[in-house]
Design a protein around this motif. Structure first.
Motif, PDB file in Angstrom:
ATOM      1  N   GLN A 105      14.121 -25.578  71.678  1.00  0.00           N
ATOM      2  CA  GLN A 105      15.182 -26.560  71.277  1.00  0.00           C
ATOM      3  C   GLN A 105      16.587 -26.473  72.248  1.00  0.00           C
ATOM      4  N   GLY A 106      16.599 -27.604  73.252  1.00  0.00           N
ATOM      5  CA  GLY A 106      17.662 -27.373  74.051  1.00  0.00           C
ATOM      6  C   GLY A 106      18.715 -28.355  73.743  1.00  0.00           C
ATOM      7  N   PHE A 107      19.486 -27.784  72.799  1.00  0.00           N
ATOM      8  CA  PHE A 107      20.884 -28.369  72.476  1.00  0.00           C
ATOM      9  C   PHE A 107      21.987 -27.798  73.026  1.00  0.00           C
ATOM     10  N   SER A 119      29.615 -25.681  69.413  1.00  0.00           N
ATOM     11  CA  SER A 119      30.225 -26.189  68.218  1.00  0.00           C
ATOM     12  C   SER A 119      30.283 -27.626  68.341  1.00  0.00           C
ATOM     13  N   TRP A 142      21.451 -20.479  75.017  1.00  0.00           N
ATOM     14  CA  TRP A 142      21.228 -19.816  73.729  1.00  0.00           C
ATOM     15  C   TRP A 142      19.822 -20.398  73.312  1.00  0.00           C
ATOM     16  N   THR A 143      18.919 -20.917  74.513  1.00  0.00           N
ATOM     17  CA  THR A 143      17.668 -21.449  73.719  1.00  0.00           C
ATOM     18  C   THR A 143      16.679 -20.516  73.273  1.00  0.00           C
ATOM     19  N   SER A 144      16.659 -20.458  72.264  1.00  0.00           N
ATOM     20  CA  SER A 144      15.514 -19.629  71.432  1.00  0.00           C
ATOM     21  C   SER A 144      14.023 -19.796  71.829  1.00  0.00           C
ATOM     22  N   ILE A 194      20.517  -8.758  69.613  1.00  0.00           N
ATOM     23  CA  ILE A 194      19.535  -9.271  68.472  1.00  0.00           C
ATOM     24  C   ILE A 194      18.123  -9.029  68.492  1.00  0.00           C
ATOM     25  N   ILE A 220      17.010 -15.497  72.836  1.00  0.00           N
ATOM     26  CA  ILE A 220      18.096 -16.277  73.740  1.00  0.00           C
ATOM     27  C   ILE A 220      17.848 -16.277  75.300  1.00  0.00           C
ATOM     28  N   SER A 250      22.297 -22.363  64.617  1.00  0.00           N
ATOM     29  CA  SER A 250      22.338 -23.600  63.831  1.00  0.00           C
ATOM     30  C   SER A 250      23.422 -24.018  62.976  1.00  0.00           C
ATOM     31  N   GLY A 251      24.588 -23.710  63.775  1.00  0.00           N
ATOM     32  CA  GLY A 251      26.058 -24.294  63.503  1.00  0.00           C
ATOM     33  C   GLY A 251      26.707 -23.214  62.938  1.00  0.00           C
ATOM     34  N   GLU A 297      32.060 -21.378  60.253  1.00  0.00           N
ATOM     35  CA  GLU A 297      33.382 -22.066  60.292  1.00  0.00           C
ATOM     36  C   GLU A 297      33.413 -23.314  60.138  1.00  0.00           C
ATOM     37  N   ILE A 298      32.647 -23.883  60.944  1.00  0.00           N
ATOM     38  CA  ILE A 298      32.079 -25.430  60.938  1.00  0.00           C
ATOM     39  C   ILE A 298      31.516 -25.849  59.358  1.00  0.00           C
ATOM     40  N   GLN A 315      43.529 -25.581  58.666  1.00  0.00           N
ATOM     41  CA  GLN A 315      42.113 -24.828  58.504  1.00  0.00           C
ATOM     42  C   GLN A 315      42.321 -23.722  57.745  1.00  0.00           C
ATOM     43  N   HIS A 318      39.459 -23.240  54.688  1.00  0.00           N
ATOM     44  CA  HIS A 318      38.617 -22.326  54.855  1.00  0.00           C
ATOM     45  C   HIS A 318      38.390 -21.446  53.957  1.00  0.00           C
TER      46      HIS A 318
HETATM   47  C1  LIG Z   1      20.120 -16.423  67.890  1.00  0.00           C
HETATM   48  C2  LIG Z   1      20.705 -17.613  68.232  1.00  0.00           C
HETATM   49  C3  LIG Z   1      19.734 -18.593  68.467  1.00  0.00           C
HETATM   50  C4  LIG Z   1      20.050 -19.849  68.947  1.00  0.00           C
HETATM   51  N1  LIG Z   1      19.164 -20.505  69.191  1.00  0.00           N
HETATM   52  C5  LIG Z   1      19.390 -21.927  69.712  1.00  0.00           C
HETATM   53  C6  LIG Z   1      18.658 -22.792  70.118  1.00  0.00           C
HETATM   54  O1  LIG Z   1      17.192 -22.439  69.931  1.00  0.00           O
HETATM   55  N2  LIG Z   1      18.872 -23.996  70.766  1.00  0.00           N
HETATM   56  C7  LIG Z   1      20.263 -24.442  70.916  1.00  0.00           C
HETATM   57  O2  LIG Z   1      20.424 -25.274  71.349  1.00  0.00           O
HETATM   58  N3  LIG Z   1      21.360 -23.420  70.485  1.00  0.00           N
HETATM   59  C8  LIG Z   1      20.780 -22.339  69.930  1.00  0.00           C
HETATM   60  N4  LIG Z   1      21.788 -21.610  69.469  1.00  0.00           N
HETATM   61  C9  LIG Z   1      23.095 -21.656  69.584  1.00  0.00           C
HETATM   62  C10 LIG Z   1      24.138 -22.094  68.538  1.00  0.00           C
HETATM   63  O3  LIG Z   1      23.645 -23.487  68.082  1.00  0.00           O
HETATM   64  C11 LIG Z   1      25.414 -22.000  68.694  1.00  0.00           C
HETATM   65  O4  LIG Z   1      25.838 -20.641  68.891  1.00  0.00           O
HETATM   66  C12 LIG Z   1      26.473 -22.641  67.817  1.00  0.00           C
HETATM   67  O5  LIG Z   1      26.300 -24.061  67.512  1.00  0.00           O
HETATM   68  C13 LIG Z   1      27.858 -22.202  67.855  1.00  0.00           C
HETATM   69  O6  LIG Z   1      28.238 -22.562  69.211  1.00  0.00           O
HETATM   70  P1  LIG Z   1      28.754 -21.178  70.283  1.00  0.00           P
HETATM   71  O7  LIG Z   1      27.944 -20.184  70.183  1.00  0.00           O
HETATM   72  O8  LIG Z   1      29.359 -21.734  71.604  1.00  0.00           O
HETATM   73  O9  LIG Z   1      30.226 -20.956  69.645  1.00  0.00           O
HETATM   74  P2  LIG Z   1      31.681 -21.854  69.755  1.00  0.00           P
HETATM   75  O10 LIG Z   1      31.580 -22.982  69.397  1.00  0.00           O
HETATM   76  O11 LIG Z   1      32.161 -21.360  70.908  1.00  0.00           O
HETATM   77  O12 LIG Z   1      32.555 -21.051  68.391  1.00  0.00           O
HETATM   78  C14 LIG Z   1      32.922 -19.811  68.495  1.00  0.00           C
HETATM   79  C15 LIG Z   1      33.758 -19.673  67.201  1.00  0.00           C
HETATM   80  O13 LIG Z   1      34.631 -20.584  67.165  1.00  0.00           O
HETATM   81  C16 LIG Z   1      34.596 -21.337  66.058  1.00  0.00           C
HETATM   82  N5  LIG Z   1      34.778 -22.556  66.024  1.00  0.00           N
HETATM   83  C17 LIG Z   1      34.496 -23.442  66.978  1.00  0.00           C
HETATM   84  N6  LIG Z   1      34.998 -24.674  66.875  1.00  0.00           N
HETATM   85  C18 LIG Z   1      35.906 -24.525  65.797  1.00  0.00           C
HETATM   86  C19 LIG Z   1      36.588 -25.647  64.867  1.00  0.00           C
HETATM   87  N7  LIG Z   1      36.740 -26.985  65.470  1.00  0.00           N
HETATM   88  N8  LIG Z   1      37.218 -24.972  63.844  1.00  0.00           N
HETATM   89  C20 LIG Z   1      37.206 -23.657  63.712  1.00  0.00           C
HETATM   90  N9  LIG Z   1      36.595 -22.976  64.208  1.00  0.00           N
HETATM   91  C21 LIG Z   1      35.706 -23.424  65.141  1.00  0.00           C
HETATM   92  C22 LIG Z   1      33.007 -20.878  65.401  1.00  0.00           C
HETATM   93  O14 LIG Z   1      33.115 -21.208  64.153  1.00  0.00           O
HETATM   94  C23 LIG Z   1      32.783 -19.542  65.931  1.00  0.00           C
HETATM   95  O15 LIG Z   1      33.180 -18.756  64.932  1.00  0.00           O
HETATM   96  C24 LIG Z   1      21.414 -20.141  69.086  1.00  0.00           C
HETATM   97  C25 LIG Z   1      22.534 -19.260  68.804  1.00  0.00           C
HETATM   98  C26 LIG Z   1      22.038 -17.959  68.243  1.00  0.00           C
HETATM   99  C27 LIG Z   1      22.971 -17.072  68.073  1.00  0.00           C
END
Ligand SMILES: Cc1cc2nc3c(=O)[nH]c(=O)nc-3n(C[C@H](O)[C@H](O)[C@H](O)COP(=O)(O)OP(=O)(O)OC[C@H]3O[C@@H](n4cnc5c(N)ncnc54)[C@H](O)[C@@H]3O)c2cc1C
Lengths: 378, 302
Positions: A128-130, A137, A161-163, A205, A210, A356-357, A360-361, B205, B209
């Motif tokens: 899943q390339g998101f 976030s 982070w693409t699993s 992990i 990833i 998957s999100g 905090e979101i 926030q 939260h």
């Molecule tokens: C094991 C694992 C597998 C994954 N697999 C995939 C995958 O297959 N494909 C894929 O596309 N992605 C994957 N992801 C990525 C995952 O979707 C993201 O890690 C996630 O969406 C959060 O983004 P980030 O890590 O950049 O954190 P950030 O968005 O940088 O957030 C860091 C912190 O800040 C907080 N934060 C961010 N914005 C806000 C806000 N507006 N208000 C309050 N707090 C906020 C967050 O809640 C978090 O606590 C994977 C992640 C993990 C850990």
């Protein structure tokens, strides 16, 4: 109101368990490092094939695609049992839960014929390339570009982070065809296409989970576009609502909690502090279970997805946290080689609040949609 | 597995909503701790709602939903033990019910028709005469009373005592679920209208939260309480009571923080729910005892 399983559901769970008993090798716990590891991915190919032969890979899919139209409870019971066993399907659970059903809804006939049957036979792995380095976030800010060419698209950019990317056959890729949220499109990209580079990211992990995926002038055919240009947001929202609950993490957390408690009881170490903490952890697991069941029930009754799914996610994060903290405090040796499954669980549990999100979101969504608090200023 | 109420349960829900609607407002002249709902009790009595757990189409799970709903009202009357525990002992026993643990003051004791008396591991039933009980002043937003005389206590057999303990736990969890939800609702309303720094507090926030986390806890208490009321299982009852008491400390603290100084006035009725929750925190041995129940019944620990 009825908080118990009917006979058919009990029988189905028993069938799934019997299948697991018969098909997991004796050294399974040593293989089960995480759904993305090489050992587990290799095993999953054979395992998913056998599951398919037994009619247990995609029971909730329509007959046309190899299923038997089983209800959402069957799909969830299956997911619980698989996850609690250490997910022997590897990354293929994504096909079963949302990628296949998304193609049934939005794919062209050609895409459906090409991609769905191999999923139903348990032969193919997707990634899943998101997420991108600058777009976590805030996914809608993603920058990977797909520029129109004569016969399709040329893709440039980076995912992170693409699993399962290291083993995946195809990528469900989000990329930008125009500015803004409405300018994001989905391309189905074979991973062997020239110009794609995959790099595994060493992590706490577990192996193979990833990756970084780089796209340098990757040429993709027109036929790889899923839905219309700019339709990605709508499709992804539908896709995720097909899943709603996501991974039933509480099922493994709960099993690992009981395993740790059994060891402590055997050794005469199940006393005050451990009793208090394990009971709270068990409550957290059961709360997550009930929130998740509530959502499956809503789905069975045809109700649209609501903010309760975010509440279920938070409850699940609480469960993972409490169980892992319990094990660390009361059975610390488990994470120093004493128990493969407890180690693997501990490694994976930390992702509950991020993958998957982020949690905090979800809390923001609960505040706005469930509690109806006024929105934050943007 | 089916979380949706059946037709009888739906009819009950709307009947209870109609009753609740009459009692939603806090009387403007009330500035005290315990707002008693005598009129509510009369309506429930007239409609024979105290006996619904014994009706097969309803069952204890329906009674638990009623207990939860009525606990969200600003006024209080003895509902939980009468609806959930009494049918397990003898539905003919006189109400209100009250609990006396280790001789300590308890909720509704001064007006009780039946007392459940807990002393160590023993549980007994007593019917106090008026001179055996007296009201006590308290910080808890329930009418509190204590036993002053020595009415005869009829000891329950071990098995009956276990059943009563289980249903006391379920009653505690169901009532707590309503109290926590009402406290959260009050805080949400405050955060939506109160402005500081030019915007409603609910847009910050840090507060959003915390409220969202509280909402997940309170919803979890409700789910576990209903599940336990449905099954009558001792382990599930202990688990529900544990989660109720554990979540309450957190929710009570957070809700009061959200309200600012206003939450400390008797004009703002949030204490009606938070100080009731405090009364429930220590009942039945508190969290430690519930955790031991979980260990015994769920983890099979000796
Ligand atoms: C094991 C694992 C597998 C994954 N697999 C995939 C995958 O297959 N494909 C894929 O596309 N992605 C994957 N992801 C990525 C995952 O979707 C993201 O890690 C996630 O969406 C959060 O983004 P980030 O890590 O950049 O954190 P950030 O968005 O940088 O957030 C860091 C912190 O800040 C907080 N934060 C961010 N914005 C806000 C806000 N507006 N208000 C309050 N707090 C906020 C967050 O809640 C978090 O606590 C994977 C992640 C993990 C850990």
């Amino acid at each position: 109101m009825e908080f118990d399983w009917n006979q058919q559901q009990r029988d189905f769970r028993a069938t799934v368990r019997a299948f697991l008993d018969a098909n997991l090798p004796d050294n399974w716990e040593e293989i089960a490092h995480g759904p993305g590891s090489s050992a587990q991915t290799t095993f999953s190919k054979q395992f998913c094939g056998a599951l398919a032969d037994a009619g247990l890979l995609v029971p909730h899919w329509p007959e046309r695609w190899g299923g038997r139209d089983a209800d959402p409870w069957s799909a969830f019971i299956l997911a619980e049992e698989m996850w609690a066993a250490g997910e022997p399907r590897g990354g293929q659970y994504m096909n079963v839960n949302w990628i296949g059903p998304t193609f049934m809804r939005f794919g062209t006939e050609q895409q459906q014929e090409r991609y769905i049957p191999p999923m139903a036979r348990g032969e193919t792995l997707w990634c899943q390339g998101f997420s991108e380095p600058e777009s976590g976030s805030d996914l809608a800010s993603l920058r990977t570009r797909a520029d129109k060419t004569e016969s399709g698209y040329r893709v440039n950019g980076q995912k992170i982070w693409t699993s399962y990317a290291g083993h995946a056959d195809t990528c469900f890729l989000l990329c930008r065809t125009a500015p803004g949220k409405g300018g994001i499109s989905i391309l189905l990209v074979p991973m062997e296409t020239p110009g794609i580079t995959v790099r595994q990211i060493p992590s706490i992990i577990g192996e193979g989970d990833i990756h970084e995926v780089f796209f340098d002038d990757v040429e993709v055919a027109d036929t790889a576009l899923l839905g219309a240009e700019g339709q990605a947001w709508e499709i992804v929202r539908t896709a995720l609502s097909l899943e709603r609950v996501g991974i039933p993490r509480f099922a493994l957390a709960s099993r690992m909690l009981r395993r740790a408690v059994e060891v402590l009881k055997r050794d005469g170490r199940f006393t005050h502090g451990a009793i208090d903490q394990s009971a709270k952890a068990h409550a957290a697991c059961e709360v997550a279970r009930m929130y998740s069941y509530n959502i499956i029930d809503q789905r069975c009754h045809g109700q649209p997805p609501g903010p309760e799914a975010s509440a279920a996610r938070i409850a699940t994060v609480n469960a993972e946290r409490q169980v892992t903290e319990f094990v660390v405090e009361h059975l610390p040796e488990a994470l120093a080689g004493a128990d493969h499954m407890l180690m693997a669980h501990h490694q994976r549990a930390i992702v509950a609040g991020i993958a998957s999100g982020a949690a905090e979101i979800q809390l923001n969504l609960i505040a706005t949609e469930l509690l109806q608090l006024p929105r934050e200023p943007r | 597995m089916d979380f949706t109420p059946n037709e009888d349960q739906l009819a009950l829900v709307s009947a209870i909503e109609r009753i609740a609607a009459e009692f939603t407002a806090v009387p403007t002249d009330f500035h005290g701790f315990a707002l008693e709902g005598e009129a509510l009790a009369r309506e429930l009595e007239n409609g024979q709602y105290f006996d619904i757990a014994a009706i097969p189409e309803m069952g204890p799970v329906s009674a638990a939903t009623v207990v939860e709903r009525l606990a969200r009202l600003p006024c209080t009357t003895e509902v939980a033990l009468s609806m959930l525990v009494r049918p397990q002992i003898d539905i003919e026993l006189p109400r209100p019910f009250a609990l006396v643990e280790h001789g300590r003051p308890g909720r509704f004791v001064a007006a009780a028709g039946t007392l459940i008396v807990i002393d160590g591991d023993d549980i007994g039933i007593a019917h106090p005469r008026p001179e055996d009980v007296e009201a006590v002043e308290s910080l808890y937003a329930y009418p509190m009373g204590r036993l002053t005389g020595n009415p005869p206590v009829k000891a329950l057999s071990g098995a009956d005592a276990d059943t009563v303990r289980t249903w006391l736990r379920i009653a505690c969890a169901a009532e707590m679920a309503g109290l926590l939800q009402a406290a959260i609702d009050a805080a949400v309303e405050h955060l939506s209208v109160r402005k500081q720094f030019g915007r409603p507090l609910g847009t910050f926030q840090a507060l959003r939260h915390r409220m969202a986390e509280c909402a997940v806890l309170a919803g979890g208490v409700r789910l576990l309480a209903l599940k336990a009321a449905w099954s009558g299982d001792s382990g599930e009852a202990a688990l529900a009571a544990l989660h109720a008491q554990d979540s309450a400390s957190r929710v009570v603290y957070d809700v009061h923080q959200m309200m600012g100084a206003m939450g400390m006035t008797l004009e703002m009725p949030v204490h009606l729910w938070t100080y009731r929750a405090k009364a429930l925190l220590s009942e039945l041995g508190g969290k430690g005892a519930q955790a031991r129940g979980v260990a015994t019944f769920i983890f099979d620990a000796a």
